[in-house]
Design a protein around this motif. Structure first.
Motif, PDB file in Angstrom:
ATOM      1  N   TRP A 200       0.879  -1.171   0.000  1.00 55.39           N
ATOM      2  CA  TRP A 200       0.000   0.000   0.000  1.00 55.39           C
ATOM      3  C   TRP A 200       0.913   1.216   0.000  1.00 55.39           C
ATOM      4  CZ3 TRP A 200      -0.271   3.992   3.532  1.00 55.39           C
ATOM      5  CH2 TRP A 200      -1.329   4.908   3.345  1.00 55.39           C
ATOM      6  N   VAL A 201       0.645   2.146  -0.971  1.00 55.59           N
ATOM      7  CA  VAL A 201       1.486   3.338  -1.108  1.00 55.59           C
ATOM      8  C   VAL A 201       0.651   4.554  -0.762  1.00 55.59           C
ATOM      9  CG1 VAL A 201       2.915   4.723  -2.640  1.00 55.59           C
ATOM     10  CG2 VAL A 201       2.871   2.228  -2.892  1.00 55.59           C
ATOM     11  N   GLU A 202       1.197   5.368   0.127  1.00 54.24           N
ATOM     12  CA  GLU A 202       0.502   6.589   0.548  1.00 54.24           C
ATOM     13  C   GLU A 202       0.219   7.479  -0.684  1.00 54.24           C
ATOM     14  OE1 GLU A 202       1.325  10.496   3.424  1.00 54.24           O
ATOM     15  OE2 GLU A 202       2.846   8.931   3.178  1.00 54.24           O
ATOM     16  N   GLY A 203      -1.073   7.867  -0.862  1.00 51.91           N
ATOM     17  CA  GLY A 203      -1.467   8.725  -1.981  1.00 51.91           C
ATOM     18  C   GLY A 203      -1.649   7.984  -3.280  1.00 51.91           C
ATOM     19  N   TYR A 204      -1.441   6.646  -3.268  1.00 53.73           N
ATOM     20  CA  TYR A 204      -1.528   5.864  -4.510  1.00 53.73           C
ATOM     21  C   TYR A 204      -2.474   4.686  -4.340  1.00 53.73           C
ATOM     22  CZ  TYR A 204       0.108   3.196  -8.631  1.00 53.73           C
ATOM     23  OH  TYR A 204       0.189   2.513  -9.808  1.00 53.73           O
ATOM     24  N   GLY A 205      -2.407   4.025  -3.168  1.00 53.20           N
ATOM     25  CA  GLY A 205      -3.282   2.899  -2.908  1.00 53.20           C
ATOM     26  C   GLY A 205      -2.543   1.584  -3.009  1.00 53.20           C
TER      27      GLY A 205
ATOM     28  N   VAL B  20       7.914  14.071  -7.618  1.00 52.32           N
ATOM     29  CA  VAL B  20       8.742  13.232  -6.748  1.00 52.32           C
ATOM     30  C   VAL B  20       8.381  13.603  -5.303  1.00 52.32           C
ATOM     31  CG1 VAL B  20      11.067  12.582  -6.037  1.00 52.32           C
ATOM     32  CG2 VAL B  20      10.611  13.149  -8.443  1.00 52.32           C
ATOM     33  N   ARG B  21       8.067  12.600  -4.532  1.00 47.03           N
ATOM     34  CA  ARG B  21       7.635  12.870  -3.154  1.00 47.03           C
ATOM     35  C   ARG B  21       8.056  11.728  -2.228  1.00 47.03           C
ATOM     36  NH1 ARG B  21       1.136  12.351  -4.074  1.00 47.03           N
ATOM     37  NH2 ARG B  21       1.683  13.499  -5.991  1.00 47.03           N
ATOM     38  N   ASP B  22       8.083  12.023  -0.914  1.00 48.55           N
ATOM     39  CA  ASP B  22       8.317  10.985   0.096  1.00 48.55           C
ATOM     40  C   ASP B  22       6.967  10.417   0.542  1.00 48.55           C
ATOM     41  OD1 ASP B  22      11.023  11.316  -0.037  1.00 48.55           O
ATOM     42  OD2 ASP B  22      11.117  12.687   1.660  1.00 48.55           O
ATOM     43  N   VAL B  23       6.860   9.081   0.567  1.00 45.67           N
ATOM     44  CA  VAL B  23       5.609   8.424   0.938  1.00 45.67           C
ATOM     45  C   VAL B  23       5.877   7.278   1.911  1.00 45.67           C
ATOM     46  CG1 VAL B  23       4.497   9.012  -1.254  1.00 45.67           C
ATOM     47  CG2 VAL B  23       5.775   6.862  -1.049  1.00 45.67           C
ATOM     48  N   GLN B  24       4.812   6.877   2.583  1.00 42.61           N
ATOM     49  CA  GLN B  24       4.873   5.687   3.449  1.00 42.61           C
ATOM     50  C   GLN B  24       4.415   4.493   2.622  1.00 42.61           C
ATOM     51  OE1 GLN B  24       5.961   5.649   6.786  1.00 42.61           O
ATOM     52  NE2 GLN B  24       6.562   7.753   6.199  1.00 42.61           N
ATOM     53  N   VAL B  25       5.209   3.443   2.665  1.00 42.23           N
ATOM     54  CA  VAL B  25       4.888   2.211   1.917  1.00 42.23           C
ATOM     55  C   VAL B  25       4.733   1.087   2.945  1.00 42.23           C
ATOM     56  CG1 VAL B  25       5.660   0.565   0.207  1.00 42.23           C
ATOM     57  CG2 VAL B  25       6.205   2.995  -0.071  1.00 42.23           C
ATOM     58  N   LYS B  26       3.545   0.435   2.935  1.00 46.98           N
ATOM     59  CA  LYS B  26       3.270  -0.659   3.847  1.00 46.98           C
ATOM     60  C   LYS B  26       3.293  -1.968   3.068  1.00 46.98           C
ATOM     61  CE  LYS B  26       0.463   2.016   7.060  1.00 46.98           C
ATOM     62  NZ  LYS B  26      -0.852   2.130   7.722  1.00 46.98           N
ATOM     63  N   ILE B  27       3.981  -2.939   3.649  1.00 52.99           N
ATOM     64  CA  ILE B  27       4.020  -4.269   3.038  1.00 52.99           C
ATOM     65  C   ILE B  27       2.790  -5.003   3.473  1.00 52.99           C
ATOM     66  CG2 ILE B  27       5.365  -6.387   2.766  1.00 52.99           C
ATOM     67  CD1 ILE B  27       6.732  -3.822   1.759  1.00 52.99           C
ATOM     68  N   LEU B  28       1.966  -5.467   2.486  1.00 53.92           N
ATOM     69  CA  LEU B  28       0.703  -6.139   2.811  1.00 53.92           C
ATOM     70  C   LEU B  28       0.879  -7.636   2.927  1.00 53.92           C
ATOM     71  CD1 LEU B  28      -1.771  -4.119   0.581  1.00 53.92           C
ATOM     72  CD2 LEU B  28      -1.136  -3.726   2.968  1.00 53.92           C
ATOM     73  N   ASP B  29       1.824  -8.228   2.191  1.00 50.83           N
ATOM     74  CA  ASP B  29       2.056  -9.686   2.344  1.00 50.83           C
ATOM     75  C   ASP B  29       3.504 -10.018   1.947  1.00 50.83           C
ATOM     76  OD1 ASP B  29       2.106  -9.491  -0.424  1.00 50.83           O
ATOM     77  OD2 ASP B  29       0.207 -10.533  -0.713  1.00 50.83           O
TER      78      ASP B  29
END
Length: 402
Positions: free
Chosen positions: A357-362, A393-402
């Motif tokens: 899951w990418v912040e601002g992207y889904g 270009v931006r800094d985002v939070q990336v969550k690992i889903l699996d």
């Protein structure tokens, strides 16, 4: 007579008269007989006809009588010792002295020919139509006549690369061109010059010159500009604006010699399409090294099922760029599926195939890699260039889903 009659008796007088009459008759008869025994001859002397009665025995005697002296080259219809016959026709033609000069070489002839054509046939001489003869075939020849001949010679003309042979008797280059019906245009070049005299060794070269205007469209290469970007990590680059070539209309004056281009001069140019320079952002930001892990539940607002969250720098890409195949490293066809959520990752950080899951992207899948995607850096796929520019270009939070 009275005096004689007084001296002579009448009988004797009669006898004298009778004798005189007989004598006169004899004389008359003799004269008649003499004249009647003359032969009648017709003499044609150089075209003039004359009838003659003569007791001469031979042709030579009658010609002597008429004061005609036969020369070695004269024409006579009979031999000089031929016997005279009544009704004979004697033709006499005195020879003419003729001088024939061919290309400066002089020859003397004696001929009874009346015309130039007859003379040339008599001497087995002939000239071509290109030779220059001072008389015409049917001109009447006179004693002491001069005949001048200039023999034609062949001259080669190289006309724009094509060789042509022309026959002339001399004159200038200009004369030869006129005779050969070769025309020069204003720009053409010729060697030797028009007023030079032509000889047997002359070679004439004509260079055909043509000038024409030519319009062309040329591409103008774009330049590449760089600018610093504080939101982009050091060592990273990002294309902000794709370069586009420009177009310019140019008008040239082209000079051709014998069909080959020898010069090109620019007359005018006008911009049809302006070039667009390629702009590349160069990162100046120090790379982030913070990796945080937080516990989340399956019911979290972001629907994340993993507790691993990474702060990453995200740029955007599109499959519709020049040179792009449209296929990701894992084989996803993004051109046919432009709305697919796919990110490019460094497999050492996020393995390919991982759902994230990418912040601002889904939600998306890690389905591609990139030459500039290293470490904590990702590229998110968007449908077109305008959305890629909007993402930036931006800094985002990336969550690992699996």
């Amino acid at each position: 007579m009275r005096f004689v009659s007084k001296l002579l008796p009448a009988s004797k007088m009669k006898l004298v008269i009778s004798s005189i009459g007989v004598l006169a008759l004899v004389l008359f008869t003799s004269m008649v007989v003499f004249e009647s025994t003359k032969a009648e001859v017709i003499i044609t002397n150089n075209g003039e006809e004359k009838k003659i009665k003569t007791h001469k025995n031979t042709v030579g005697e009658i010609l002597d009588q008429e004061g005609i002296e036969v020369g070695d080259h004269d024409a006579l219809s009979h031999n000089l010792d031929a016997d005279i016959e009544d009704g004979m026709k004697i033709d006499y033609e005195s020879a003419k002295r003729l001088t024939l000069e061919i290309d400066g070489n002089v020859h003397t002839y004696y001929s009874t020919a009346q015309t130039l054509k007859e003379f040339l046939e008599e001497q087995s001489l002939s000239f071509s139509k290109d030779d220059e003869v001072s008389l015409q075939d049917n001109d009447i020849l006179k004693d002491g006549q001069e005949i001048k001949v200039k023999k034609a010679f062949e001259v080669t003309v190289n006309d724009g690369g094509e060789e042509k042979a022309s026959k002339v008797t001399g004159g200038t280059v200009q004369n030869l061109l006129e005779k050969s019906e070769i025309e020069l245009n204003d720009l053409d070049k010729i060697s030797p010059s028009l007023d030079d005299v032509v000889t047997k060794d002359t070679v004439i070269t004509i260079t055909r010159v043509e000038k024409k205007k030519e319009k062309v469209v040329e591409e103008v290469a774009f330049d590449t500009e760089t600018k610093e970007d504080s939101s982009l990590e050091k060592g990273k680059e990002k294309v902000v604006t794709e370069g586009e070539k420009g177009k310019v209309h140019k008008t040239f004056e082209v000079t051709l010699e014998n069909g080959e281009e020898v010069d090109r001069k620019l007359l005018d140019e006008a911009i049809q399409e302006k070039k667009v320079n390629r702009v590349v952002a160069v990162g100046t930001k120090e790379p982030a090294q913070v990796v945080s892990e937080t516990s989340t539940s399956s019911s979290s607002n972001n629907n994340a099922s993993s507790d691993k969250t990474i702060t990453m720098t995200a740029s955007a890409f599109t499959a519709s760029c020049n040179g792009c195949s449209g296929y990701t490293t894992t084989g996803i066809n993004l051109k046919d599926n432009p709305n697919n959520k796919v990110i490019a990752v460094d497999p050492n950080v996020i393995p390919l195939g991982t759902k994230v899951w990418v912040e601002g992207y889904g939600e998306a899948i890690a389905g591609d890699t990139g030459g500039n995607i290293n470490g904590n850096r990702i590229d998110v796929h968007v449908p077109d260039k305008s959305k890629a520019y909007s993402w930036g270009v931006r800094d985002v939070q990336v969550k690992i889903l699996d």
